[in-house]
Design an enzyme around this catalytic site. Structure first.
Site, PDB file in Angstrom:
ATOM      1  N   SER A 254      -9.174  -6.034   3.533  1.00 21.37           N
ATOM      2  CA  SER A 254      -9.099  -5.086   2.420  1.00 21.37           C
ATOM      3  C   SER A 254     -10.048  -5.608   1.347  1.00 21.37           C
ATOM      4  O   SER A 254     -10.023  -6.795   1.026  1.00 21.37           O
ATOM      5  CB  SER A 254      -7.674  -4.975   1.858  1.00 21.37           C
ATOM      6  OG  SER A 254      -6.771  -4.513   2.839  1.00 21.37           O
TER       7      SER A 254
ATOM      8  N   GLU B 163     -11.122   3.689   3.232  1.00 19.77           N
ATOM      9  CA  GLU B 163     -10.129   4.445   2.471  1.00 19.77           C
ATOM     10  C   GLU B 163     -10.398   4.238   0.987  1.00 19.77           C
ATOM     11  O   GLU B 163     -10.350   3.100   0.493  1.00 19.77           O
ATOM     12  CB  GLU B 163      -8.703   4.014   2.828  1.00 19.77           C
ATOM     13  CG  GLU B 163      -8.314   4.369   4.253  1.00 19.77           C
ATOM     14  CD  GLU B 163      -6.819   4.175   4.524  1.00 19.77           C
ATOM     15  OE1 GLU B 163      -6.142   3.560   3.692  1.00 19.77           O
ATOM     16  OE2 GLU B 163      -6.365   4.643   5.581  1.00 19.77           O
TER      17      GLU B 163
ATOM     18  N   ASP C 225      -9.218   0.006   1.524  1.00 20.40           N
ATOM     19  CA  ASP C 225      -8.268  -0.519   2.504  1.00 20.40           C
ATOM     20  C   ASP C 225      -8.698  -0.034   3.888  1.00 20.40           C
ATOM     21  O   ASP C 225      -8.187   0.949   4.409  1.00 20.40           O
ATOM     22  CB  ASP C 225      -6.855  -0.051   2.171  1.00 20.40           C
ATOM     23  CG  ASP C 225      -5.797  -0.865   2.876  1.00 20.40           C
ATOM     24  OD1 ASP C 225      -6.060  -2.039   3.166  1.00 20.40           O
ATOM     25  OD2 ASP C 225      -4.705  -0.327   3.134  1.00 20.40           O
TER      26      ASP C 225
ATOM     27  N   ASP D 175       0.841  -1.192   0.000  1.00 19.78           N
ATOM     28  CA  ASP D 175       0.000   0.000   0.000  1.00 19.78           C
ATOM     29  C   ASP D 175       0.876   1.241   0.000  1.00 19.78           C
ATOM     30  O   ASP D 175       1.757   1.390   0.850  1.00 19.78           O
ATOM     31  CB  ASP D 175      -0.920  -0.001   1.225  1.00 19.78           C
ATOM     32  CG  ASP D 175      -2.058   0.990   1.086  1.00 19.78           C
ATOM     33  OD1 ASP D 175      -2.511   1.231  -0.043  1.00 19.78           O
ATOM     34  OD2 ASP D 175      -2.506   1.515   2.119  1.00 19.78           O
TER      35      ASP D 175
ATOM     36  N   HIS E  99      -4.677  14.023   0.653  1.00 21.30           N
ATOM     37  CA  HIS E  99      -5.015  13.203   1.828  1.00 21.30           C
ATOM     38  C   HIS E  99      -3.882  13.277   2.852  1.00 21.30           C
ATOM     39  O   HIS E  99      -4.134  13.466   4.049  1.00 21.30           O
ATOM     40  CB  HIS E  99      -5.255  11.762   1.410  1.00 21.30           C
ATOM     41  CG  HIS E  99      -5.363  10.809   2.562  1.00 21.30           C
ATOM     42  ND1 HIS E  99      -6.471  10.740   3.378  1.00 21.30           N
ATOM     43  CD2 HIS E  99      -4.483   9.887   3.045  1.00 21.30           C
ATOM     44  CE1 HIS E  99      -6.284   9.821   4.309  1.00 21.30           C
ATOM     45  NE2 HIS E  99      -5.093   9.287   4.137  1.00 21.30           N
TER      46      HIS E  99
ATOM     47  N   TYR F  32       1.110   5.710  -0.531  1.00 20.42           N
ATOM     48  CA  TYR F  32       0.549   6.905   0.116  1.00 20.42           C
ATOM     49  C   TYR F  32       0.642   8.055  -0.879  1.00 20.42           C
ATOM     50  O   TYR F  32       1.223   9.098  -0.591  1.00 20.42           O
ATOM     51  CB  TYR F  32       1.358   7.187   1.384  1.00 20.42           C
ATOM     52  CG  TYR F  32       0.716   8.065   2.429  1.00 20.42           C
ATOM     53  CD1 TYR F  32      -0.625   7.936   2.788  1.00 20.42           C
ATOM     54  CD2 TYR F  32       1.484   9.017   3.105  1.00 20.42           C
ATOM     55  CE1 TYR F  32      -1.178   8.728   3.772  1.00 20.42           C
ATOM     56  CE2 TYR F  32       0.939   9.816   4.093  1.00 20.42           C
ATOM     57  CZ  TYR F  32      -0.400   9.670   4.428  1.00 20.42           C
ATOM     58  OH  TYR F  32      -0.945  10.453   5.421  1.00 20.42           O
TER      59      TYR F  32
ATOM     60  N   LYS G 110      -4.619  -2.304  10.004  1.00 23.39           N
ATOM     61  CA  LYS G 110      -4.786  -2.381   8.561  1.00 23.39           C
ATOM     62  C   LYS G 110      -4.876  -3.798   8.017  1.00 23.39           C
ATOM     63  O   LYS G 110      -5.341  -3.992   6.891  1.00 23.39           O
ATOM     64  CB  LYS G 110      -3.607  -1.676   7.859  1.00 23.39           C
ATOM     65  CG  LYS G 110      -3.443  -0.213   8.210  1.00 23.39           C
ATOM     66  CD  LYS G 110      -4.562   0.627   7.653  1.00 23.39           C
ATOM     67  CE  LYS G 110      -4.496   0.680   6.145  1.00 23.39           C
ATOM     68  NZ  LYS G 110      -5.551   1.534   5.572  1.00 23.39           N
TER      69      LYS G 110
ATOM     70  N   THR H 171      -5.101   6.386   0.046  1.00 25.70           N
ATOM     71  CA  THR H 171      -6.341   7.154  -0.030  1.00 25.70           C
ATOM     72  C   THR H 171      -6.187   8.336  -0.975  1.00 25.70           C
ATOM     73  O   THR H 171      -5.224   9.098  -0.884  1.00 25.70           O
ATOM     74  CB  THR H 171      -6.738   7.663   1.363  1.00 25.70           C
ATOM     75  OG1 THR H 171      -6.791   6.562   2.264  1.00 25.70           O
ATOM     76  CG2 THR H 171      -8.093   8.351   1.333  1.00 25.70           C
TER      77      THR H 171
END
Length: 430
Positions: free
Chosen positions: A262, A204, A238, A132, A139, A134, A258, A365
């Site tokens: 998912s 998310e 997620d 994942d 965000h 970012y 987390k 996100t």
């Protein structure tokens, strides 16, 4: 990078009933997935309108590379189809397109069409690894302001694609329930942590990037070749337990907050289908550093982003009981990514990490600048300080039991037929 061809012609029509008017799966889309028909089994199919085309049933009707590709897709995952890259899937797409647009093939193909409502959809790949990222800078800024008002972005953000390795085993296809996770969260001031169900459960809004082909351990995928290792995209929710995350994430990042679940939309909208929707990566704001050379490619900057619009809807238990429709919470563009999908692939492998077909990369996100584009309740409620009010009078800071989150996405560009991803939905079970 796949070019446009006859399969993208907006005037192309299919003999499949209702396909031309379908909001998600017109003949210009033809996403791939894994399904079970009513009589059992598990194999590859193509979504066309309100039907699934059983690839096992048309393999002998296809020619050459398309026929070979259909046979690869008749196993229980799409991993074999994409093991050698995108070429097999591209050939399959063109072959299937000819079948469903050629009226003379109708009688031969009809037996291989199964109503979508009669099938069960599964994960399209056996997911070996999940990473994942970012990439949503708005965000990251919105969240950073809640903790570091003067310096919301950490110093590395604009230099390196930030990511962490998630849990592949808990990825599930759209539908079903999500169990509210338990874990530790920070207690009252001066007291120790509290154990129990998350009180700040959130969604998310992300897009998922499925990989194709592979690279040997110790080698890398250069930025100029990285787009060829993108099999296609899906929607990704997620889920995040914000209170668990706030307590556990330092110094190594999220863990129990987390890895519990998912959700992905089950259809792979292929790179070939998305060729018309490749657009220029938005320019970086003045003063931002240029990407390092291993992350910078002229063609990728010119056509490495996607013209995709994403939406989040919420259906609460009270709304469901009253027969009310889901309420839209936000709508925003995938171009909110600070880094391109190809840059994520290139960075992921620059150290010699080996990607495999069917690995999943999350964008992180995606929110844009205005509030109506925010991709999480953490942003919409400003960390719970300002709950949002729904049309029926209910309020939400974070998700409650019975809440169902429904995400959709559509690739939209003038001059081309809009194509969709289907739904990514799940309900909080408590």
């Amino acid at each position: 990078m796949t070019q446009t061809n006859e399969t993208h012609d907006p005037a192309a029509a299919s003999w499949v009933d209702g396909a031309d008017e379908h909001a998600e799966f017109p003949p210009q889309n033809l996403p791939l997935g894994i399904f079970s028909p009513p009589d059992g089994g598990k194999r590859g199919g193509v979504a066309i309108g309100n039907y699934v085309l059983d690839l096992a049933g048309v393999a002998l009707l296809l020619d050459g590379d398309a026929s070979d590709a259909a046979r690869l897709a008749t196993s229980e995952t799409l991993n074999a189809l994409f093991a050698g890259g995108n070429a097999a899937a591209d050939a399959l797409r063109r072959g299937v397109f000819r079948l469903i647009t050629d009226e003379s093939r109708r009688d031969m193909v009809l037996p291989a069409l199964i109503r979508m409502q009669d099938v069960t959809l599964h994960l399209p790949f056996a997911v070996g690894d999940y990473t994942d990222f970012y990439t949503g800078i708005h965000h990251a800024t919105n969240v950073g302001k809640q903790f570091r008002p003067d310096n919301p972005l950490l110093p590395n953000y604009k230099h390196v694609p930030i990511g962490y390795h998630g849990r592949a085993s808990s990825i599930r296809p759209s539908g079903g329930d999500v169990r509210r996770p338990q874990g530790q969260r920070k207690g009252a001031e001066g007291e120790g942590p509290v154990f129990g169900p998350s009180q700040r459960l959130d969604y998310e809004l992300e897009m998922g990037i499925w990989t194709s082909g592979s690279n040997e351990l110790g080698s890398d995928i250069g930025i100029a070749q990285a787009a060829e290792h993108i099999a296609g995209l899906c929607i990704l929710n997620d889920w995040s337990a914000r209170d668990l995350q706030a307590w556990e994430y330092q110094p190594l990042g999220p863990f129990l907050s987390k890895n519990f679940h998912s959700t992905v939309s089950p259809w792979v909208v292929t790179s070939a289908a998305l060729a018309p929707f490749r657009v220029a990566q938005p320019p970086r704001p003045e003063g931002d550093p240029a990407p390092l050379p291993y992350l910078l490619d002229e063609q990728d900057q010119a056509a490495g982003a996607y013209a995709i619009e994403m939406e989040v809807h919420l259906l609460t238990a009270k709304m469901r009981d009253a027969g009310l429709p889901p309420e839209r919470l936000s709508r925003g563009p995938m171009t909110a990514m600070y880094w391109t999908a190809a840059q994520l692939v290139a960075h992921h492998t620059v150290n010699g990490c080996n990607l495999q077909p069917g690995d999943l990369l999350g964008t992180g996100t995606l929110s844009s600048e205005s509030r109506d584009t925010f991709g999480s309740l953490l942003e919409l409620s400003e960390g719970g300080k300002n709950p949002i009010t729904l049309a029926n009078g209910e309020t939400r800071s974070f998700l409650e039991d019975g809440d169902e989150v429904i995400m959709t996405a559509h690739a939209v560009r003038e001059g081309f037929r809009t194509i969709g991803f289907g739904e990514c939905r799940a309900r909080i079970a408590g």
